[in-house]
Write a protein that holds these residues in place. Structure first.
Motif, short mmCIF file in Angstrom:
data_model
loop_
_atom_site.label_atom_id
_atom_site.label_comp_id
_atom_site.label_asym_id
_atom_site.label_seq_id
_atom_site.Cartn_x
_atom_site.Cartn_y
_atom_site.Cartn_z
N LEU A 217 0.81 -1.15 0.10
CA LEU A 217 -0.10 0.07 -0.16
C LEU A 217 0.74 1.39 0.02
N GLY A 218 1.86 1.31 0.71
CA GLY A 218 2.88 2.24 0.62
C GLY A 218 3.35 2.49 -0.48
N SER A 219 3.74 1.26 -1.26
CA SER A 219 4.48 1.76 -2.93
C SER A 219 3.57 2.40 -3.84
N LEU A 220 2.39 2.35 -3.41
CA LEU A 220 1.18 3.10 -4.11
C LEU A 220 1.37 4.63 -4.07
N GLU A 221 2.28 5.08 -2.99
CA GLU A 221 2.41 6.61 -2.84
C GLU A 221 3.54 7.03 -3.65
N ASP A 222 4.50 5.92 -4.10
CA ASP A 222 5.63 6.37 -5.06
C ASP A 222 4.91 6.88 -6.32
N GLU A 223 5.36 8.14 -6.68
CA GLU A 223 4.66 8.83 -7.97
C GLU A 223 4.80 8.10 -9.26
N ARG A 224 5.78 7.23 -9.50
CA ARG A 224 5.92 6.39 -10.40
C ARG A 224 4.98 5.22 -10.38
N VAL A 225 4.43 4.83 -9.30
CA VAL A 225 3.64 3.58 -9.26
C VAL A 225 2.02 4.21 -9.06
N LYS A 226 2.04 5.28 -8.78
CA LYS A 226 0.68 5.93 -8.37
C LYS A 226 -0.16 6.32 -9.58
N GLU A 227 0.53 6.63 -10.57
CA GLU A 227 -0.22 7.02 -11.92
C GLU A 227 -0.56 5.77 -12.81
N LYS A 228 -0.28 4.37 -12.31
CA LYS A 228 -0.37 3.30 -13.06
C LYS A 228 -1.78 2.64 -12.78
N ARG A 229 -2.48 1.98 -13.83
CA ARG A 229 -3.84 1.28 -13.34
C ARG A 229 -3.55 -0.06 -13.03
N ARG A 230 -2.43 -0.52 -13.57
CA ARG A 230 -1.86 -1.90 -13.39
C ARG A 230 -0.82 -2.22 -12.83
N ALA A 231 -0.29 -2.80 -11.83
CA ALA A 231 0.95 -2.65 -11.11
C ALA A 231 0.95 -4.39 -10.35
N ILE A 232 2.25 -4.58 -9.98
CA ILE A 232 2.60 -5.52 -9.19
C ILE A 232 3.56 -4.71 -8.32
N CYS A 233 3.04 -4.97 -6.88
CA CYS A 233 3.82 -4.49 -5.64
C CYS A 233 4.50 -5.62 -4.85
N VAL A 234 5.90 -5.75 -4.74
CA VAL A 234 6.44 -6.64 -4.37
C VAL A 234 7.22 -6.31 -3.02
N ASN A 235 7.21 -6.75 -1.88
CA ASN A 235 8.07 -6.63 -0.71
C ASN A 235 8.73 -7.54 -0.21
N VAL A 236 10.18 -7.34 -0.48
CA VAL A 236 11.27 -8.49 -0.44
C VAL A 236 11.66 -8.13 1.15
N GLY A 237 11.03 -8.74 2.09
CA GLY A 237 11.47 -8.88 3.27
C GLY A 237 12.47 -9.58 3.81
N ASN A 238 13.08 -9.51 5.26
CA ASN A 238 13.91 -10.30 5.68
C ASN A 238 13.65 -11.69 5.61
N ALA A 239 12.38 -12.34 5.91
CA ALA A 239 11.87 -13.19 6.08
C ALA A 239 11.06 -13.78 5.00
N HIS A 240 9.95 -12.78 4.69
CA HIS A 240 9.19 -13.28 3.65
C HIS A 240 9.09 -12.25 2.43
N THR A 241 8.76 -12.80 1.21
CA THR A 241 8.35 -11.97 0.20
C THR A 241 7.22 -12.08 -0.45
N VAL A 242 6.33 -10.95 -0.52
CA VAL A 242 5.09 -11.10 -0.97
C VAL A 242 4.86 -10.19 -1.97
N ALA A 243 4.08 -10.66 -2.82
CA ALA A 243 3.69 -9.58 -4.27
C ALA A 243 2.15 -9.70 -4.21
N PHE A 244 1.92 -8.63 -4.70
CA PHE A 244 0.26 -8.09 -5.03
C PHE A 244 0.34 -7.76 -6.49
N SER A 245 -0.63 -8.27 -7.30
CA SER A 245 -1.06 -7.75 -8.56
C SER A 245 -2.08 -7.11 -8.39
#
Length: 343
Positions: A217-245
Motif C-alpha cells: 500500500l505504501g508503494s502506491l504512494e511512489d509517484e511512478r507507481v501511483k499513476e499506473k492502473r495495473r501494477a505488481i507491488c513486491v515487498n522483499v522482506g528479511n523473512a518473507h517476500t510477498v507480491a500483489f497484482s
C-alpha cells in the motif's frame, strides 16, 4: 489528523509521525532496531536464568536466542503463557524446548530467586516519551502498527498454509482492507497483543495491519507507481517476500514465499506467472513458500520493489521510495490505510 505509524519488521521498526496538511516528505521519522532484535540481544548477553513475561510478540531472532539460552548456556527460562506464544502457539512445543511455563503470579517469585526479569512486547510505550523529549507532541488521533502474523493454525493446518488463508481472503478487495480498526480476530494472536498493548496507553483509534500489505500500500504512494492502473507491488522482506497484482488498486492476485528460498531468476518467473494468472498455490507451497492465489491476469504497467532485501532482486522493477524514503514504505502504507479507513 495526527497519526503515529510504526512498521515492525524483523530487522527494524520504522516510525513516522503524520500530520494533516504537512507533506509526507517532511514528516518526522525514526528507524530503530526491531523489538525481536533488541530482546534477542538482551538474552544473548545474559548468563542468568530468565523469567519472561508480557505480550505475545514476533519471535524470529528473539525466539532463537531463548532456545539457545536453554540448550547451549544450560540456563533456566521461565515464561508466562502469553509470552511463551512468542515461541510457538502450541505450548506443548514450547515446553519441548526446555522452557518452563509459569503463571503471572509466579513472576515475582522467580525474580526473587535470582532469575532476571524481562518484560516483552512489540509495542514500547516509551516511544511517546522519546518523541516528547524532542519536542514532538505525543498525543495522536490514531496509532497504527504493522506486524506480521501467521495466526493460530487449526489442528492439522501448517503455519504456512494458515497464514496464506488470511491473505487469500482479501483477493478482490483493496489493500487497506487488510487493516483492522479497534478490533482483531482471535486467531491473529500477535496482532491482538499489539492492539491490547497500545490500548493500555491510547484512547483514540488503533489500526493494526500485516506488514506485507502495508508495504504494498505504501508503494502506491511512489509517484511512478501511483499513476499506473495495473501494477505488481513486491515487498522483499528479511523473512518473507510477498507480491500483489493490482488493477485499479483492487487485489487480483497474491504470492508469498520465504525470501531465503528465492533468487532473482526464481522470483522473476513467479511474478510472470502471477501476472498471467497461471501461478498456483500447490507449486508455491511445494517449493517451501506460503502459497499463491489469482483471480485473473493483468498486464502490469510497472513492477515496484520495496523491503530490506530488495537489492537481491535488482532489475525486476523500480525501487519504490514513497515520501522519498524506502524505509518508510510500510509506515506510509499505514498512514494511507488510516486515511482510507478512519476518516
Amino acid at each position: 489528523m495526527r497519526i503515529l505509524a510504526i512498521d515492525i519488521g524483523m530487522g527494524t521498526q520504522d516510525i513516522l509521525v503524520y500530520e494533516s496538511g504537512k507533506p509526507l516528505e517532511s514528516a518526522f521519522k525514526l528507524v530503530l532496531p526491531s523489538p525481536t532484535s533488541i530482546f534477542a540481544g538482551i538474552v544473548r548477553k545474559s548468563s542468568e536464568d530468565l523469567v519472561i513475561y508480557g505480550d505475545t510478540m514476533g519471535g524470529g531472532p528473539f525466539a532463537k536466542a531463548i532456545i539457545e539460552h536453554v540448550k547451549k548456556k544450560k540456563r533456566r527460562v521461565f515464561m508466562t503463557e502469553s509470552a511463551a506464544r512468542t515461541i510457538r502457539d502450541d505450548l506443548e512445543v514450547v515446553k519441548s524446548f526446555g522452557i518452563e511455563l509459569i503463571s503471572e503470579e509466579e513472576v515475582e517469585d522467580k525474580a526473587r530467586r535470582g532469575a532476571k526479569k524481562l518484560h516483552i512486547s512489540d509495542f514500547n510505550p516509551e516511544i511517546l516519551n522519546f518523541l516528547a523529549h524532542f519536542g514532538v507532541e505525543p498525543a495522536f488521533d490514531v496509532i497504527a502498527i504493522a506486524v506480521q502474523d501467521h495466526g493460530v493454525a487449526p489442528s492439522g493446518v501448517s503455519d504456512r498454509e494458515n497464514r496464506f488463508r488470511f491473505l487469500a481472503e482479501k483477493v478482490g478487495c483493496r489493500l487497506e482492507d487488510f487493516a483492522f480498526v479497534d478490533d482483531v480476530p482471535k486467531s491473529l494472536s500477535r496482532m491482538r497483543a499489539v492492539l491490547s498493548a497500545v490500548r493500555r496507553i491510547h484512547k483514540g483509534k488503533i489500526l493494526v495491519m500485516d506488514t506485507g500489505p502495508a508495504a504494498a500500500l505504501g508503494s502506491l504512494e511512489d509517484e511512478r507507481v501511483k499513476e499506473k492502473r495495473r501494477a505488481i507491488c513486491v515487498n522483499v522482506g528479511n523473512a518473507h517476500t510477498v507480491a500483489f497484482s493490482l488493477e485499479d488498486e483492487i487485489v487480483k492476485g497474491i504470492f508469498e514465499h520465504h525470501t531465503h528460498l528465492l533468487d532473482r531468476a526464481k522470483l522473476k518467473e513467479y511474478l510472470r506467472k502471477l501476472a498471467s494468472g497461471s501461478i498456483s498455490f500447490e507449486e508455491v507451497f511445494a517449493d517451501g513458500g506460503h502459497g499463491a492465489v489469482v483471480n485473473g491476469a493483468i498486464e502490469p504497467e510497472i513492477i515496484s520493489l520495496t523491503g530490506p532485501k530488495r537489492w537481491k532482486m535488482k532489475g525486476l522493477g523500480v525501487f519504490a521510495a514513497p515520501a522519498g524514503d524506502m524505509m518508510m514504505t510500510g509506515a506510509v502504507g499505514l498512514v494511507r490505510a488510516v486515511l482510507k479507513r478512519c476518516d
